[in-house]
Design an enzyme around this catalytic site. Structure first.
Site, PDB file in Angstrom:
ATOM      1  N   GLU A   7      61.673  65.542  60.383  1.00  0.00           N
ATOM      2  CA  GLU A   7      62.779  65.050  59.427  1.00  0.00           C
ATOM      3  C   GLU A   7      63.614  66.068  58.908  1.00  0.00           C
ATOM      4  OE1 GLU A   7      58.863  62.399  57.796  1.00  0.00           O
ATOM      5  OE2 GLU A   7      59.333  64.401  58.581  1.00  0.00           O
ATOM      6  N   ASP A  80      56.541  62.493  58.563  1.00  0.00           N
ATOM      7  CA  ASP A  80      55.823  62.385  57.578  1.00  0.00           C
ATOM      8  C   ASP A  80      54.713  61.259  57.834  1.00  0.00           C
ATOM      9  OD1 ASP A  80      56.674  64.674  56.682  1.00  0.00           O
ATOM     10  OD2 ASP A  80      57.610  63.320  54.881  1.00  0.00           O
ATOM     11  N   ASP A  82      53.345  58.923  56.565  1.00  0.00           N
ATOM     12  CA  ASP A  82      53.191  57.572  55.471  1.00  0.00           C
ATOM     13  C   ASP A  82      54.467  56.452  56.245  1.00  0.00           C
ATOM     14  OD1 ASP A  82      55.882  58.586  54.970  1.00  0.00           O
ATOM     15  OD2 ASP A  82      55.677  59.010  53.121  1.00  0.00           O
ATOM     16  N   GLU A  84      57.426  55.640  55.266  1.00  0.00           N
ATOM     17  CA  GLU A  84      58.712  55.954  55.385  1.00  0.00           C
ATOM     18  C   GLU A  84      58.796  56.919  56.760  1.00  0.00           C
ATOM     19  OE1 GLU A  84      61.638  55.031  53.853  1.00  0.00           O
ATOM     20  OE2 GLU A  84      60.287  53.459  53.085  1.00  0.00           O
ATOM     21  N   TYR A 293      50.478  67.306  52.317  1.00  0.00           N
ATOM     22  CA  TYR A 293      51.669  66.046  52.002  1.00  0.00           C
ATOM     23  C   TYR A 293      51.434  65.525  50.590  1.00  0.00           C
ATOM     24  CZ  TYR A 293      54.840  62.513  53.207  1.00  0.00           C
ATOM     25  OH  TYR A 293      55.937  61.550  53.373  1.00  0.00           O
ATOM     26  N   ARG A 295      52.972  62.828  49.278  1.00  0.00           N
ATOM     27  CA  ARG A 295      53.091  61.306  48.874  1.00  0.00           C
ATOM     28  C   ARG A 295      51.867  60.874  49.107  1.00  0.00           C
ATOM     29  NH1 ARG A 295      58.377  62.474  50.628  1.00  0.00           N
ATOM     30  NH2 ARG A 295      59.862  62.094  48.858  1.00  0.00           N
ATOM     31  N   HIS A 340      46.059  58.878  51.711  1.00  0.00           N
ATOM     32  CA  HIS A 340      45.844  60.159  52.641  1.00  0.00           C
ATOM     33  C   HIS A 340      44.945  61.249  51.618  1.00  0.00           C
ATOM     34  CE1 HIS A 340      48.718  58.688  55.683  1.00  0.00           C
ATOM     35  NE2 HIS A 340      49.569  58.614  54.715  1.00  0.00           N
TER      36      HIS A 340
END
Length: 853
Positions: A7, A80, A82, A84, A293, A295, A340
């Site tokens: 990203e 990432d 997740d 998104e 990470y 989130r 996670h």
């Protein structure tokens, strides 16, 4: 060549260090496309088909990715881990496929931390894109789009002043509004406390009244001063001895490592960070490889991380602080696929990373994660009862002693409630029959307090408890409420604005189901079922749309006057509260005969008298308790202008109070600045404002006038098209020529862009030990960097420029130099010189001549 897509450029830069020369790492700079903000982007009649649109500012990035993909043998999507991140990878893949630039081999890798070990392990274990997560993303995006683009037009037409409504943000706003209603409805109750002051063995302590006249005393038992004074007299007269001593051992276990929501809550409590700021700083720490990470719903840590934490504890403390067995925590997240590993440091040996807010947040994460693997704290809670000779009066003292601090030696979780905890007080050693010396008696009056307004921490906690939203969305939800001015922040607490209260009332009255806590939480669970492969995303959308669309149609068919009447009834108790004297709370205080009611206006709702236009009484919507603050009884006559003979009136408008000279479109008007004291504002001051702008005089150098006036941004000076600010309204009338000329000159010297020249260093460090070049810290276009004149090294986001040391500067320059020179763009081949054009024919020349005629 193998192409890796992530990203952010910071993440790309970090990962590139860990991969070989065969890999090229490019950043998508977040999402590359989205649903265009127009009707028809989601088509419910065609299986909720979505029309995606490339972000205009991402075309260059995508072209770079597309060109690299055509040269690649393998595409590795490493966004990432997740929902998104999965969606970004899917969008990139679909765009490359549409451009016929998709390599034959496409793989997805995820890593929970940007470390060399985590990245290389992930590269060795690729997988396919997770279609369930992608479906969950599409379902959420379509759902939010359908709610926004279906409900917002209803608001614009039926509720003037409303900006928009969202599926989750509206429910979060309802929480804030309902808390404000609770506070306004709260009835304060007075109560009294009686406390005995004692001393034993030189240690003072306090004991509260627990029994009086044979009755047990609770917090609200004593409600009059007379009873409090009578109890005080009995305590003063009594001779108290220790009747019972009870000691209970207590064990406190450490909290688990941070999840997204608990990190936001604790950062708000201890560091004063907003949820959005916490996530920005955590993102930087993650991209620099400092933490895992950020989130996540998970509270578990990787086995190797647990072992590293236990070793760090043993190194920092003695063996007693390391529990016999590693601690294992279980996540409460319903969706296992998105649960996670917890947020933790990637290296427990580092207790500090970066500077400023980065260092503060990292320390919080490091302490919490390390404490989660430490031994439990052992405490002892002591309760001492002191009775008088009759047994009818008894006092109780409580205290707590830490026998072994365990994890408390490093970390203690914050609380939203900062009330005094008497259990934390220290008590002297006492036994039954002891008679501590009484040194006094305290009698205090108290009032019950309404529930506190939500802070960011407590609102996030409440949303999590109710199952509203998900951790990755909390920060953006709260930011939207602030950006759209539905709430304001005072002393770190949310207070609903008028627009927020009205929007909530509208939704509760006409869309009660869709702002219901249970309904919203149930919908979140359905969406989690999609990401877990337990539900089909179009079926979830269809069930929602089947009921929601007809309801919006029904409301849209109602007249604005019908909407206003329904809201007037719904909000009647709030807008027109009972006065307690039997009088009509809707009776107009101006004319005495009309009745007040909610009305809709061009700029939003207001309260008006039914006798309009004869009675021009109005009041702003949502005045607390129906107070007359902000009431407007129509134009207030201030007097007559002696020059024109026109009447000067004071009025209230959309942007606040103003004065007007005369009537009609040609009437002169001026706003009333806030810095004018109400007691000083009379007819003379009004005429002075209406006379503006004022000519101060002619500039001695240019010969052009200097004018003082009142503008949109406050008081100003104007000369030759250039402005200078004044400090207050009074200065408009007081400033003279000398001061005005000086102020204009100061503004000219400080205004505009600085002339371009050689940039000055922010900091110098002396010569580089190898190259000998002077090391300097410079401000660059893309952030601060350090240079020795030959090599430039960008500072990581987690390093504060002011905190950069000589050693760190040398290390950054050496690391950058070791990579070799930056890859420059290939120079374009020189364009071939175009052949000389022939002279224009006479026919062409004739045409040009005709055109001129």
């Amino acid at each position: 060549m193998q192409l890796v897509i992530v990203e952010s450029p910071a993440k790309a830069k970090t990962i590139e260090k860990y991969l070989g020369r065969d890999f090229k790492v490019l950043a998508s700079y977040g999402h590359v496309r989205d649903l265009p903000p127009k009707d028809g982007s989601v088509d419910p009649d065609d299986g909720f088909a979505m029309q995606w649109q490339l972000y205009p500012d991402k075309a260059k990035r995508l072209k770079e990715i597309q060109d690299a993909a055509k040269q690649a043998d393998r595409l590795i999507l490493a966004t990432d881990p997740d929902r998104e991140g999965e969606a970004i990878s899917w969008h990139v893949q679909e765009l490359l496929r549409s451009k016929k630039a998709l390599p034959q081999a496409v793989e997805r890798v995820t890593f929970n931390a940007i470390t060399k070990q985590a990245v290389t392990d992930a590269m060795a274990h690729p997988r396919d894109l997770d279609t369930d997560l992608i479906d969950a993303y599409r379902a959420r995006r379509a759902l939010d789009y359908l709610v926004g683009f279906t409900l917002s037009p209803v608001l614009w037409r039926k509720l003037p002043g409303a900006k928009s409504a969202g599926r989750v943000q509206s429910v979060a706003l309802r929480l804030v509004v309902e808390r404000e209603r609770e506070i306004e409805a709260f009835v304060t109750q007075q109560y009294w406390s009686v406390t005995g002051l004692f001393e034993m063995g030189g240690t003072p302590f306090r004991a509260r009244l627990a029994r009086w006249r044979g009755d047990k005393i609770e917090r609200l038992s004593i409600t009059t001063e007379a009873d409090a004074r009578a109890a005080e007299a009995d305590v003063k007269a009594g001779h108290f001895t220790v009747d019972a001593v009870e000691t209970k051992p207590l064990t406190r276990n450490p909290p688990p490592p941070f999840t997204t929501s608990t990190l936001q809550q604790e950062a708000a409590r201890k560091l004063g960070f907003s949820a959005s700021h916490t996530m920005r700083v955590a993102q930087d720490l993650y991209e620099d490889g400092a933490i895992t990470y950020m989130r996540t719903d998970g509270v578990q840590m990787d086995g190797s991380a647990i072992s590293a934490a236990r070793r760090a504890i043993a190194d920092r403390y003695d063996g007693g602080y390391v529990p016999d067995k590693p601690r294992q925590y279980q996540t409460k997240a319903k969706n296992a696929q998105e649960a996670h590993e917890a947020i933790r440091p990637t290296d427990f040996g580092k207790d500090r990373v970066g500077g400023g807010d980065h260092a503060r947040l990292y320390e919080l994460i490091w302490k919490r994660a390390l404490a989660s693997q430490m031994a439990s704290a052992r405490l002892e809670r002591t309760s001492v009862d002191l009775s008088d000779g009759t047994g009818k009066t008894m006092l109780r003292a409580t205290g707590q002693v830490v026998k072994f601090p365990g994890f408390l030696a490093l970390y203690d979780e914050g609380r939203d409630d900062n009330s005094d905890d008497e259990d934390g007080r220290l008590l002297p050693a006492m036994g039954k029959g002891d008679a501590p010396a009484k040194t006094g008696v305290e009698v205090e009056s108290h009032e019950t307090q309404p529930p506190p307004r939500y802070s960011e921490a407590s609102l996030v906690k409440k949303m999590e408890e109710l199952g509203i939203g998900r951790p990755s969305t909390y920060a953006s939800i709260l930011q939207v409420l602030k950006d759209r001015a539905y709430v304001r922040i005072e002393k770190n607490r949310f207070i609903p604005e008028e627009s927020g209260r009205l929007l909530t009332a509208f939704l509760e009255r006409f869309f009660a189901r869709y702002v219901g806590y249970d309904f919203t939480a149930g919908l979140e669970e359905e969406l989690d079922d999609v990401s877990g492969g337990r539900a089909q995303w179009q079926a979830v959308l269809d069930r929602f749309w089947r009921d929601f669309k007809p309801r919006t149609g029904e409301v849209m068919e109602q007249k604005p006057s019908e909407i206003t009447a329904a809201l007037d009834e719904f909000l009647g108790a709030y807008l027109f509260p009972d006065k307690g004297d039997g009088s009509d709370p809707r009776l107009c205080p101006n004319c005495g005969t009309g009745r007040l009611a909610l009305r809709g206006g061009r700029f939003g709702p207001f309260i008006a008298c039914s006798n309009y236009p004869e009675c021009k009484y109005t009041r702003k919507f949502a005045q607390p308790g129906g107070a007359d603050n902000g009431a407007d009884n129509g134009p207030e006559a201030m007097g007559t202008d002696p020059d024109s003979g026109l009447e000067v009136t004071k009025r209230s408008g959309r942007f606040g109070p103003y004065i007007q000279l005369g009537e009609g479109k040609e009437a002169k008007r001026s706003s009333i600045p806030k810095d004018i004291p109400a007691e000083d504002f009379d007819l003379d001051y009004a005429l002075r404002l209406l006379s503006l702008p004022r000519e101060v005089g002619m500039h001695p150098e240019s010969g052009k006038p200097i004018v003082a006036g009142l503008g949109r941004y406050g008081p100003y000076l104007l000369h030759d098209g250039k402005y200078a600010k004044l400090t207050g309204t009074a200065e408009i009338f007081e400033i003279g020529m000398n001061a005005a000329v000086a102020r204009i000159a100061d503004a000219a010297n400080g205004g505009g862009r600085r002339a371009r020249g050689k940039a000055e260093p922010l900091k110098t460090f002396g010569p580089h030990p190898t190259s000998g070049g002077e090391m300097k810290l410079m401000a660059g276009r893309f952030g601060p960097y350090v240079t020795d004149g030959t090599t430039n090294a960008t500072l990581p986001k987690t390093v504060e420029p002011d905190a950069l040391t000589v050693e760190e500067a040398v290390a950054l320059i050496d690391a950058r130099a070791a990579k070799g020179p930056a890859k420059g763009k290939k120079k374009a081949a020189p364009k071939k010189k175009a052949p000389a054009k022939k002279a224009p024919a006479k026919k062409t020349a004739a045409k040009k001549a005709a055109a001129k005629e």
